[in-house]
Enzyme design. Structure first.
Site, PDB file in Angstrom:
ATOM      1  N   HIS A 116       0.819  -1.222   0.000  1.00  0.00           N
ATOM      2  CA  HIS A 116       0.000   0.000   0.000  1.00  0.00           C
ATOM      3  C   HIS A 116       0.844   1.261   0.000  1.00  0.00           C
ATOM      4  O   HIS A 116       0.413   2.312   0.462  1.00  0.00           O
ATOM      5  CB  HIS A 116      -0.954  -0.021   1.203  1.00  0.00           C
ATOM      6  CG  HIS A 116      -1.985  -1.102   1.107  1.00  0.00           C
ATOM      7  ND1 HIS A 116      -2.735  -1.527   2.190  1.00  0.00           N
ATOM      8  CD2 HIS A 116      -2.388  -1.868   0.061  1.00  0.00           C
ATOM      9  CE1 HIS A 116      -3.562  -2.490   1.796  1.00  0.00           C
ATOM     10  NE2 HIS A 116      -3.363  -2.728   0.504  1.00  0.00           N
ATOM     11  N   CYS A 127       2.272  14.996 -12.899  1.00  0.00           N
ATOM     12  CA  CYS A 127       3.460  14.538 -13.670  1.00  0.00           C
ATOM     13  C   CYS A 127       4.287  13.516 -12.895  1.00  0.00           C
ATOM     14  O   CYS A 127       5.313  13.059 -13.364  1.00  0.00           O
ATOM     15  CB  CYS A 127       4.316  15.752 -14.035  1.00  0.00           C
ATOM     16  SG  CYS A 127       5.075  16.563 -12.611  1.00  0.00           S
ATOM     17  N   THR A 186      -3.432  -8.230  10.963  1.00  0.00           N
ATOM     18  CA  THR A 186      -4.307  -7.691   9.921  1.00  0.00           C
ATOM     19  C   THR A 186      -5.701  -8.272  10.034  1.00  0.00           C
ATOM     20  O   THR A 186      -5.883  -9.431  10.354  1.00  0.00           O
ATOM     21  CB  THR A 186      -3.749  -7.952   8.506  1.00  0.00           C
ATOM     22  OG1 THR A 186      -4.646  -7.383   7.528  1.00  0.00           O
ATOM     23  CG2 THR A 186      -3.581  -9.431   8.211  1.00  0.00           C
ATOM     24  N   SER A 187      -6.690  -7.430   9.738  1.00  0.00           N
ATOM     25  CA  SER A 187      -8.087  -7.886   9.748  1.00  0.00           C
ATOM     26  C   SER A 187      -8.396  -8.666   8.479  1.00  0.00           C
ATOM     27  O   SER A 187      -9.448  -9.291   8.372  1.00  0.00           O
ATOM     28  CB  SER A 187      -9.019  -6.665   9.833  1.00  0.00           C
ATOM     29  OG  SER A 187      -8.780  -5.820   8.697  1.00  0.00           O
TER      30      SER A 187
HETATM   31  C1  BV8 Z   1      -7.642  -1.978  -5.704  1.00  0.00           C
HETATM   32  C2  BV8 Z   1      -3.102   3.066   2.475  1.00  0.00           C
HETATM   33  C3  BV8 Z   1      -8.482  -2.008  -7.929  1.00  0.00           C
HETATM   34  C4  BV8 Z   1      -3.532   4.462   2.729  1.00  0.00           C
HETATM   35  C5  BV8 Z   1      -5.002   1.532   2.455  1.00  0.00           C
HETATM   36  C6  BV8 Z   1     -11.666  -7.031  -4.282  1.00  0.00           C
HETATM   37  C7  BV8 Z   1     -10.475  -6.973  -5.015  1.00  0.00           C
HETATM   38  C8  BV8 Z   1      -9.803  -5.766  -5.173  1.00  0.00           C
HETATM   39  C9  BV8 Z   1     -10.294  -4.605  -4.575  1.00  0.00           C
HETATM   40  C10 BV8 Z   1     -11.458  -4.663  -3.839  1.00  0.00           C
HETATM   41  C11 BV8 Z   1     -12.143  -5.874  -3.699  1.00  0.00           C
HETATM   42  N1  BV8 Z   1     -13.233  -5.620  -2.934  1.00  0.00           N
HETATM   43  C12 BV8 Z   1     -13.249  -4.322  -2.569  1.00  0.00           C
HETATM   44  C13 BV8 Z   1     -12.206  -3.704  -3.136  1.00  0.00           C
HETATM   45  C14 BV8 Z   1     -11.901  -2.299  -3.000  1.00  0.00           C
HETATM   46  C15 BV8 Z   1     -10.949  -2.007  -1.857  1.00  0.00           C
HETATM   47  C16 BV8 Z   1     -11.226  -2.807  -0.614  1.00  0.00           C
HETATM   48  O1  BV8 Z   1     -10.551  -3.774  -0.338  1.00  0.00           O
HETATM   49  N2  BV8 Z   1     -12.191  -2.363   0.177  1.00  0.00           N
HETATM   50  C17 BV8 Z   1     -12.484  -3.029   1.429  1.00  0.00           C
HETATM   51  C18 BV8 Z   1     -12.723  -1.994   2.515  1.00  0.00           C
HETATM   52  C19 BV8 Z   1     -13.639  -3.963   1.210  1.00  0.00           C
HETATM   53  N3  BV8 Z   1      -9.593  -2.229  -2.290  1.00  0.00           N
HETATM   54  C20 BV8 Z   1      -8.964  -1.254  -2.956  1.00  0.00           C
HETATM   55  O2  BV8 Z   1      -9.499  -0.211  -3.265  1.00  0.00           O
HETATM   56  C21 BV8 Z   1      -7.520  -1.507  -3.333  1.00  0.00           C
HETATM   57  N4  BV8 Z   1      -7.368  -1.132  -4.715  1.00  0.00           N
HETATM   58  O3  BV8 Z   1      -7.790  -3.131  -5.545  1.00  0.00           O
HETATM   59  O4  BV8 Z   1      -7.792  -1.321  -6.930  1.00  0.00           O
HETATM   60  C22 BV8 Z   1      -9.952  -2.032  -7.557  1.00  0.00           C
HETATM   61  C23 BV8 Z   1     -10.552  -0.901  -6.999  1.00  0.00           C
HETATM   62  C24 BV8 Z   1     -11.933  -0.944  -6.673  1.00  0.00           C
HETATM   63  C25 BV8 Z   1     -12.677  -2.110  -6.882  1.00  0.00           C
HETATM   64  C26 BV8 Z   1     -12.045  -3.244  -7.412  1.00  0.00           C
HETATM   65  C27 BV8 Z   1     -10.698  -3.202  -7.744  1.00  0.00           C
HETATM   66  C28 BV8 Z   1      -6.574  -0.593  -2.538  1.00  0.00           C
HETATM   67  C29 BV8 Z   1      -6.608  -0.941  -1.094  1.00  0.00           C
HETATM   68  C30 BV8 Z   1      -5.527  -0.125  -0.342  1.00  0.00           C
HETATM   69  C31 BV8 Z   1      -6.163   1.016   0.376  1.00  0.00           C
HETATM   70  N5  BV8 Z   1      -5.148   1.697   1.179  1.00  0.00           N
HETATM   71  N6  BV8 Z   1      -4.062   2.190   3.126  1.00  0.00           N
HETATM   72  C32 BV8 Z   1      -3.356   4.830   4.177  1.00  0.00           C
HETATM   73  O5  BV8 Z   1      -2.794   4.062   4.991  1.00  0.00           O
HETATM   74  O6  BV8 Z   1      -3.788   5.938   4.486  1.00  0.00           O
HETATM   75  S1  BV8 Z   1      -5.993   0.454   3.292  1.00  0.00           S
HETATM   76  C33 BV8 Z   1      -5.666   0.328   4.941  1.00  0.00           C
HETATM   77  O7  BV8 Z   1      -6.223  -0.944   5.322  1.00  0.00           O
HETATM   78  C34 BV8 Z   1      -4.222   0.232   5.394  1.00  0.00           C
HETATM   79  O8  BV8 Z   1      -3.289   0.038   4.342  1.00  0.00           O
HETATM   80  C35 BV8 Z   1      -4.242  -1.018   6.260  1.00  0.00           C
HETATM   81  O9  BV8 Z   1      -3.023  -1.598   6.438  1.00  0.00           O
HETATM   82  C36 BV8 Z   1      -5.142  -1.829   5.458  1.00  0.00           C
HETATM   83  C37 BV8 Z   1      -5.633  -3.116   6.013  1.00  0.00           C
HETATM   84  O10 BV8 Z   1      -6.006  -2.890   7.326  1.00  0.00           O
HETATM   85  P1  BV8 Z   1      -5.169  -3.672   8.461  1.00  0.00           P
HETATM   86  O11 BV8 Z   1      -3.732  -3.386   8.260  1.00  0.00           O
HETATM   87  O12 BV8 Z   1      -5.593  -5.077   8.483  1.00  0.00           O
HETATM   88  O13 BV8 Z   1      -5.622  -2.882   9.737  1.00  0.00           O
HETATM   89  P2  BV8 Z   1      -6.983  -3.120  10.550  1.00  0.00           P
HETATM   90  O14 BV8 Z   1      -7.108  -1.981  11.505  1.00  0.00           O
HETATM   91  O15 BV8 Z   1      -8.094  -3.435   9.601  1.00  0.00           O
HETATM   92  O16 BV8 Z   1      -6.712  -4.460  11.385  1.00  0.00           O
HETATM   93  C38 BV8 Z   1      -5.693  -4.473  12.365  1.00  0.00           C
HETATM   94  C39 BV8 Z   1      -5.716  -5.848  12.983  1.00  0.00           C
HETATM   95  O17 BV8 Z   1      -4.663  -5.898  13.940  1.00  0.00           O
HETATM   96  C40 BV8 Z   1      -6.998  -6.152  13.729  1.00  0.00           C
HETATM   97  O18 BV8 Z   1      -7.466  -7.439  13.331  1.00  0.00           O
HETATM   98  C41 BV8 Z   1      -6.572  -6.189  15.209  1.00  0.00           C
HETATM   99  O19 BV8 Z   1      -7.264  -7.199  15.926  1.00  0.00           O
HETATM  100  C42 BV8 Z   1      -5.132  -6.564  15.091  1.00  0.00           C
HETATM  101  N7  BV8 Z   1      -4.271  -6.115  16.200  1.00  0.00           N
HETATM  102  C43 BV8 Z   1      -4.433  -5.049  17.005  1.00  0.00           C
HETATM  103  N8  BV8 Z   1      -3.392  -4.992  17.879  1.00  0.00           N
HETATM  104  C44 BV8 Z   1      -2.577  -6.040  17.580  1.00  0.00           C
HETATM  105  C45 BV8 Z   1      -3.138  -6.758  16.513  1.00  0.00           C
HETATM  106  N9  BV8 Z   1      -2.555  -7.854  15.996  1.00  0.00           N
HETATM  107  C46 BV8 Z   1      -1.392  -8.254  16.543  1.00  0.00           C
HETATM  108  N10 BV8 Z   1      -0.786  -7.623  17.573  1.00  0.00           N
HETATM  109  C47 BV8 Z   1      -1.361  -6.516  18.117  1.00  0.00           C
HETATM  110  N11 BV8 Z   1      -0.751  -5.903  19.150  1.00  0.00           N
HETATM  111 ZN    ZN Z   2       3.889  17.971 -11.517  1.00  0.00          ZN
END
Ligand code: BV8
Ligand code: ZN
Length: 248
Positions: A116, A127, A186-187
């Site tokens: 990401h 550009c 990761t979730s």
């Molecule tokens: C794309 C960067 C083409 C910016 C982020 C199917 C296929 C492809 C795409 C999709 C699809 N279905 C839906 C989509 C669209 C979308 C998507 O996935 N939406 C979701 C919400 C359903 N995907 C996209 O848009 C991707 N692009 O595929 O383009 C496309 C587009 C549209 C439609 C089709 C195709 C781009 C996705 C990237 C977005 N950018 N971040 C920024 O950071 O500001 S996403 C963001 O979520 C972060 O990168 C983050 O890392 C990521 C995942 O979240 P996690 O890291 O898992 O964090 P989370 O809080 O969720 O979970 C933390 C976990 O840790 C929890 O489970 C918790 O219990 C645990 N935890 C807590 N403490 C601890 C712990 N574990 C261990 N130890 C601890 N101490």
């Molecule tokens: Zn420029």
């Protein structure tokens, strides 16, 4: 169960890892979907998307600067360091991360696949001129490109944007080749990255989840270690070191 994992790690050649925001939680960086996470306070579509940036560049720029300031005051935790050391115990070890904080790099992990992007670098929306020099984190106005005058944006992958092709292809190859696949902090709710652990399972890997909470894949992994990564990973490393010499 733990002994079974260590025995598997002793005989494994290829180990692959996917990390998410949970690995950085113990460094003091908010996750996204935990109750106190970023998405509880902010709307991802508004802040982590090109549409959001185009419609309110100042708000998005300020939000990333806030996050950059948080990250600037953090350092890797014991989980990051354990992953960096684990690399030495396998013929082939790969680390793909969804995190944009570069704490894996700081901890010494090599060849980190940043699925990401990263929050440290920036580029021009038009550009693509890179702006890696430290941008003024206190400024509220969005910097503009010296070449074409358009807005500069953070080098992260926003929702709706394709992941860097070579990076996701390499992460996908590693998931296919893995003997053991770790899904850590990761979730597994953001795609396509979130599907890598189950892709590895479909290709025969033994999948281990390290996460204190239940996730979308918890019921399908081969082993769940319901502990914080900064506790579980050093434990795994220290136990492995008693049984396995460094590979390289
Ligand atoms: C794309 C960067 C083409 C910016 C982020 C199917 C296929 C492809 C795409 C999709 C699809 N279905 C839906 C989509 C669209 C979308 C998507 O996935 N939406 C979701 C919400 C359903 N995907 C996209 O848009 C991707 N692009 O595929 O383009 C496309 C587009 C549209 C439609 C089709 C195709 C781009 C996705 C990237 C977005 N950018 N971040 C920024 O950071 O500001 S996403 C963001 O979520 C972060 O990168 C983050 O890392 C990521 C995942 O979240 P996690 O890291 O898992 O964090 P989370 O809080 O969720 O979970 C933390 C976990 O840790 C929890 O489970 C918790 O219990 C645990 N935890 C807590 N403490 C601890 C712990 N574990 C261990 N130890 C601890 N101490
Ligand atoms: Zn420029």
């Amino acid at each position: 169960m733990f002994d079974k994992l260590i025995d598997l790690m002793c005989s494994a050649d290829n180990v692959a890892v996917l990390t998410g925001a949970g690995v950085s939680a113990e460094s003091g960086i908010s996750t996204f979907r935990d109750p106190d996470g970023l998405w509880a306070k902010f709307n991802p579509a508004e802040l982590a998307s090109m549409q959001g940036f185009m419609s309110n560049p100042e708000l998005v720029w300020e939000w990333y600067n806030f996050r950059r300031q948080v990250i600037a005051n953090t350092k890797p935790n014991a989980g990051h360091y354990a992953l960096a050391e684990l690399e030495k115990y396998f013929q082939h070890f790969s680390l793909a991360t969804q995190n944009v904080d570069r704490l894996h790099h700081q901890a010494g992990s090599t060849n980190v696949l940043e699925l990401h992007g990263n929050i440290i670098e920036n580029f021009c929306v038009k550009c693509k001129t890179p702006y890696t020099d430290i941008i003024d984190l206190s400024s509220k106005s969005v910097p503009t490109c010296k070449e074409c005058g358009r807005n500069i944006r953070p080098a992260v992958v926003w929702f709706g944007e394709m992941l860097p092709r070579k990076v996701i292809e390499e992460a996908s190859y590693e998931a296919d080749a893995a003997d053991i696949y770790f899904s850590i902090g990761t979730s597994a709710e953001v795609f396509p990255a979130g599907d890598l652990p189950m892709q590895a399972k479909r290709r025969g890997a033994f999948v281990v989840e390290i996460n204190p909470n239940i996730t979308a894949i918890s019921s399908r992994v081969d082993m769940k270690i319901a502990e914080p990564s900064a506790v579980a990973l050093p434990k795994i490393l220290n136990t492995l070191k008693l049984k396995k010499k460094e590979y390289k």
